[in-house]
Design an enzyme around this catalytic site. Sequence first.
Site, PDB file in Angstrom:
ATOM      1  N   GLY A  10       0.819  -1.220   0.000  1.00 23.97           N
ATOM      2  CA  GLY A  10       0.000   0.000   0.000  1.00 23.97           C
ATOM      3  C   GLY A  10       0.844   1.257   0.000  1.00 23.97           C
ATOM      4  O   GLY A  10       0.482   2.274   0.599  1.00 23.97           O
ATOM      5  N   TYR A 141     -14.186  -1.509   9.096  1.00 28.74           N
ATOM      6  CA  TYR A 141     -12.779  -1.120   9.180  1.00 28.74           C
ATOM      7  C   TYR A 141     -12.273  -1.249  10.612  1.00 28.74           C
ATOM      8  O   TYR A 141     -11.217  -1.831  10.871  1.00 28.74           O
ATOM      9  CB  TYR A 141     -12.637   0.324   8.690  1.00 28.74           C
ATOM     10  CG  TYR A 141     -11.251   0.908   8.810  1.00 28.74           C
ATOM     11  CD1 TYR A 141     -10.195   0.440   8.027  1.00 28.74           C
ATOM     12  CD2 TYR A 141     -10.996   1.951   9.701  1.00 28.74           C
ATOM     13  CE1 TYR A 141      -8.925   0.985   8.131  1.00 28.74           C
ATOM     14  CE2 TYR A 141      -9.735   2.515   9.809  1.00 28.74           C
ATOM     15  CZ  TYR A 141      -8.701   2.021   9.028  1.00 28.74           C
ATOM     16  OH  TYR A 141      -7.443   2.574   9.137  1.00 28.74           O
TER      17      TYR A 141
END
Length: 320
Positions: A10, A141
């Site tokens: 990422g 999340y």
Amino acid sequence: MKEPKILITGAFGQLGTALTDALISKYGSDAVVATDLHIREGFSCKTLKLDATDIQALDEVVRQQKITQIYHLAAILSAKGEEKPLQTWDLNNSTFFNVLEVARLNAIKKVFFPSSIAVFGPDARKEHVPHDFALHPTTVYGISKVAGEHWARYYNAKYDLDVRCLRYPGLISYQSLPGGGTTDYAVDIFHKAISGENFVSYLQEDTQLPMLYMDDAIEATLQLMEAPKEAVKTVGYNIQGISFSPKELLEAIQKHIPEFKAAYKPDHRQAIAESWPISLDDRAAQAEWGWKPKYDLAKMTQEMLKQLELKRNNNQKQHA
């Protein structure tokens, strides 16, 4: 001591962009391998396309590049995650499982896992929330981050894998745009101010949340990862930077751009924000590895406006 060889997943996200640059600056271009699903130019280190849900591909990169540390940043964030909850759970957890297993199998020295204030729930909507407060997340999340913290503890205890973890507040940076978090307004507002546009906040004007300027976030991350193993006693360190509301941030910007205006039209992200702490108690991080932020609201505001103005001027020169 052998120099680290660092893999970042990422790497082209908001946190990844700043952290990759910082790691290159600290350890050199040859010591860093930046990976993501979609790569682009911008880093002086090796960049590779990598799908972290593919454990074989991840293992191959770790072996070929002789990786000794992994910073696992790939994830779907809070607000975007609520649009596709099952996909968010699957991606956020499967990628971390893969990192943990590849790290175990290849004797990786350290793993960094970014957690979040999203691990808390509505009962933590207060000031100075400690790191050992009950975790009752209301977003997928947040649920995935709680699970990640537990898995970090498990691999630490069962396999002696050195997994280190910070609970980031909202992150504010000029290097790149945010990627779908509930605190994104605190970045977008600066872009609107610099471009001369009015700003519409999706949070109520008095909604206070803990935030952290990116330079402080990077400093905290590097401090934690460089601390002696015996000093790291907590999985899921709170780090407190600045707590403010959209109105307070607007007023800080107006000291530099008096004509800047904002309106408030709360949406579904308001409920998420109201389930998170107002501020965090980060005394464990301060005591155990020396954490201390450098940016207050005024200093952060000044630096954000300065850096975004520089970027704007440079872009105008390039397209002139």
